[in-house]
Design a protein around this motif. Structure first.
Motif, PDB file in Angstrom:
ATOM      1  N   ALA A 107       0.857  -1.293  -0.020  1.00 56.09           N
ATOM      2  CA  ALA A 107       0.120   0.197   0.020  1.00 56.09           C
ATOM      3  C   ALA A 107       1.097   1.223  -0.139  1.00 56.09           C
ATOM      4  O   ALA A 107       0.571   2.213  -0.540  1.00 56.09           O
ATOM      5  N   VAL A 108       2.018   1.363   0.803  1.00 53.79           N
ATOM      6  CA  VAL A 108       2.928   2.315   0.713  1.00 53.79           C
ATOM      7  C   VAL A 108       3.549   2.606  -0.504  1.00 53.79           C
ATOM      8  O   VAL A 108       3.589   3.501  -0.828  1.00 53.79           O
ATOM      9  N   VAL A 109       3.950   1.526  -1.261  1.00 51.68           N
ATOM     10  CA  VAL A 109       4.495   1.531  -2.580  1.00 51.68           C
ATOM     11  C   VAL A 109       3.514   2.302  -3.696  1.00 51.68           C
ATOM     12  O   VAL A 109       3.850   3.157  -4.374  1.00 51.68           O
ATOM     13  N   LEU A 110       2.470   1.868  -3.458  1.00 51.25           N
ATOM     14  CA  LEU A 110       1.210   2.245  -4.491  1.00 51.25           C
ATOM     15  C   LEU A 110       0.960   3.733  -3.812  1.00 51.25           C
ATOM     16  O   LEU A 110       0.803   4.573  -4.886  1.00 51.25           O
ATOM     17  N   ALA A 111       0.877   3.966  -2.768  1.00 52.69           N
ATOM     18  CA  ALA A 111       0.768   5.418  -2.470  1.00 52.69           C
ATOM     19  C   ALA A 111       1.619   6.506  -2.933  1.00 52.69           C
ATOM     20  O   ALA A 111       1.381   7.468  -3.525  1.00 52.69           O
ATOM     21  N   ARG A 112       2.892   5.977  -2.870  1.00 49.83           N
ATOM     22  CA  ARG A 112       4.078   6.926  -3.140  1.00 49.83           C
ATOM     23  C   ARG A 112       3.969   6.841  -4.783  1.00 49.83           C
ATOM     24  O   ARG A 112       4.367   7.790  -5.215  1.00 49.83           O
ATOM     25  N   SER A 113       3.558   5.772  -5.548  1.00 46.76           N
ATOM     26  CA  SER A 113       3.789   6.031  -6.914  1.00 46.76           C
ATOM     27  C   SER A 113       2.459   7.051  -7.474  1.00 46.76           C
ATOM     28  O   SER A 113       2.864   7.643  -8.368  1.00 46.76           O
ATOM     29  N   LEU A 114       1.337   6.723  -6.597  1.00 47.96           N
ATOM     30  CA  LEU A 114       0.373   7.600  -6.972  1.00 47.96           C
ATOM     31  C   LEU A 114       0.638   9.089  -6.835  1.00 47.96           C
ATOM     32  O   LEU A 114       0.435   9.912  -7.512  1.00 47.96           O
ATOM     33  N   ARG A 115       1.283   9.353  -5.540  1.00 44.79           N
ATOM     34  CA  ARG A 115       1.671  10.796  -5.430  1.00 44.79           C
ATOM     35  C   ARG A 115       2.528  11.417  -6.430  1.00 44.79           C
ATOM     36  O   ARG A 115       2.590  12.530  -6.507  1.00 44.79           O
ATOM     37  N   LYS A 116       3.451  10.395  -6.901  1.00 44.99           N
ATOM     38  CA  LYS A 116       4.478  10.889  -7.869  1.00 44.99           C
ATOM     39  C   LYS A 116       3.809  11.345  -9.056  1.00 44.99           C
ATOM     40  O   LYS A 116       4.387  12.211  -9.621  1.00 44.99           O
ATOM     41  N   ILE A 117       2.881  10.361  -9.569  1.00 39.57           N
ATOM     42  CA  ILE A 117       2.268  10.541 -10.644  1.00 39.57           C
ATOM     43  C   ILE A 117       1.294  12.061 -10.494  1.00 39.57           C
ATOM     44  O   ILE A 117       1.411  12.803 -11.495  1.00 39.57           O
ATOM     45  N   ARG A 118       0.654  12.080  -9.436  1.00 37.22           N
ATOM     46  CA  ARG A 118      -0.040  13.354  -9.376  1.00 37.22           C
ATOM     47  C   ARG A 118       0.737  14.634  -9.257  1.00 37.22           C
ATOM     48  O   ARG A 118       0.392  15.867  -9.936  1.00 37.22           O
ATOM     49  N   GLY A 119       1.813  14.449  -8.536  1.00 35.75           N
ATOM     50  CA  GLY A 119       2.783  15.622  -8.699  1.00 35.75           C
ATOM     51  C   GLY A 119       3.462  16.032  -9.808  1.00 35.75           C
ATOM     52  O   GLY A 119       3.326  17.010 -10.201  1.00 35.75           O
ATOM     53  N   GLU A 120       3.766  15.033 -10.657  1.00 32.85           N
ATOM     54  CA  GLU A 120       4.374  15.327 -12.039  1.00 32.85           C
ATOM     55  C   GLU A 120       3.400  15.998 -12.875  1.00 32.85           C
ATOM     56  O   GLU A 120       3.665  16.820 -13.589  1.00 32.85           O
ATOM     57  N   ALA A 121       1.961  15.583 -12.791  1.00 34.95           N
ATOM     58  CA  ALA A 121       0.790  15.951 -13.658  1.00 34.95           C
ATOM     59  C   ALA A 121       0.655  17.553 -12.987  1.00 34.95           C
ATOM     60  O   ALA A 121       0.546  18.377 -14.049  1.00 34.95           O
ATOM     61  N   LYS A 122       0.655  17.815 -11.828  1.00 39.05           N
ATOM     62  CA  LYS A 122       0.420  19.218 -11.377  1.00 39.05           C
ATOM     63  C   LYS A 122       1.559  19.950 -11.597  1.00 39.05           C
ATOM     64  O   LYS A 122       1.336  21.312 -11.878  1.00 39.05           O
ATOM     65  N   GLN A 123       2.947  19.668 -11.376  1.00 39.57           N
ATOM     66  CA  GLN A 123       4.005  20.400 -11.617  1.00 39.57           C
ATOM     67  C   GLN A 123       4.022  20.933 -13.279  1.00 39.57           C
ATOM     68  O   GLN A 123       4.272  22.050 -13.374  1.00 39.57           O
ATOM     69  N   LYS A 124       3.661  19.945 -14.006  1.00 41.93           N
ATOM     70  CA  LYS A 124       3.648  20.309 -15.506  1.00 41.93           C
ATOM     71  C   LYS A 124       2.646  21.580 -15.830  1.00 41.93           C
ATOM     72  O   LYS A 124       2.831  22.248 -16.400  1.00 41.93           O
ATOM     73  N   ILE A 125       1.569  21.500 -15.313  1.00 41.73           N
ATOM     74  CA  ILE A 125       0.404  22.342 -15.381  1.00 41.73           C
ATOM     75  C   ILE A 125       0.870  23.850 -14.729  1.00 41.73           C
ATOM     76  O   ILE A 125       0.688  24.854 -15.128  1.00 41.73           O
ATOM     77  N   LEU A 126       1.652  23.655 -13.544  1.00 44.52           N
ATOM     78  CA  LEU A 126       1.827  24.677 -12.715  1.00 44.52           C
ATOM     79  C   LEU A 126       2.806  25.600 -13.371  1.00 44.52           C
ATOM     80  O   LEU A 126       2.740  26.939 -13.760  1.00 44.52           O
ATOM     81  N   LEU A 127       3.956  24.893 -14.120  1.00 39.64           N
ATOM     82  CA  LEU A 127       5.275  25.492 -14.817  1.00 39.64           C
ATOM     83  C   LEU A 127       4.622  26.173 -16.008  1.00 39.64           C
ATOM     84  O   LEU A 127       4.995  27.223 -16.457  1.00 39.64           O
ATOM     85  N   LYS A 128       3.756  25.405 -16.775  1.00 36.63           N
ATOM     86  CA  LYS A 128       3.096  25.935 -18.023  1.00 36.63           C
ATOM     87  C   LYS A 128       2.323  27.352 -17.874  1.00 36.63           C
ATOM     88  O   LYS A 128       2.324  28.116 -18.824  1.00 36.63           O
TER      89      LYS A 128
END
Length: 203
Positions: A107-128
């Motif tokens: 569950a920890v591995v999955l949560a970290r993976s999802l957090r990374k995916i969310r973060g990368e998606a939001k970071q792309k929108i943020l910088l753009k």
């Protein structure tokens, strides 16, 4: 529909208030409160009402708003980031936070993976969507391993730096203008003095 993302309550204690809801949304709210296990759990209320009333078309419209989100000239970065996070959470749901000390390893591995995916998606929108003058300062301070939360802090710091630079530039400009004006005044005084001296020279 009776409720929109903009008309939703913003605090848990407001769940019990119906003054912002009309029609079907008000009826749904009453039924929800009658059967809710925790009547003060705003996150659960928010998720339920969004699931009940937002159509696929409305979700697509929100996705478009998110993808086209831009920081406007008079908007500070914290407001812009807050709007980004809010839209993302409405569309994709809020991040599930686990207590990693007791959660199963998978569950920890999955949560970290999802957090990374969310973060990368939001970071792309943020910088753009950042104002060009701020994003230029940000790019020099982030690296490929920067997490979304870290990038947000860098953005806030970059905004402060840019604002200070602009303030200093404005002060320099004002000082330059004042210097030019003073020099022009001196020239006017000298010109008047010379004009007054011409009659004496002719005599």
């Amino acid at each position: 529909m009776g409720v929109t993302a903009e008309s939703r309550p913003v605090k848990a204690r407001e769940i019990g208030k119906q003054d912002r809801l009309r029609g079907d949304a008000a009826d749904w709210h009453s039924d929800y409160i009658d059967h809710a296990a925790d009547k003060e759990d705003y996150d659960a209320w928010e998720k339920a009402i969004i699931s009940r009333f937002l159509t696929e078309t409305e979700i697509e419209n929100l996705k478009k708003q998110l993808n086209e989100l831009k920081q406007i000239a008079d908007q500070n970065t914290q407001t812009y980031v807050s709007r980004l996070n809010h839209l993302y959470d409405i569309i994709h749901g809020k991040e599930i936070v686990l207590d990693e000390t007791i959660a199963p390893p998978e569950a920890v591995v999955l949560a970290r993976s999802l957090r990374k995916i969310r973060g990368e998606a939001k970071q792309k929108i943020l910088l753009k969507g950042l104002l060009p003058k701020i994003v230029q300062a940000v790019w020099t301070r982030i690296n490929v391993n920067s997490h979304y939360e870290d990038v947000c802090e860098i953005v806030y710091a970059a905004e402060t730096i840019v604002n200070r630079m602009e303030q200093n530039e404005e002060k320099r400009l004002k000082a330059t203008i004042a210097g030019i004006s003073a020099h022009e005044d001196e020239q006017d005084v000298e010109l008047q003095r010379q004009k007054r001296s011409f009659p004496n020279l002719k005599n």
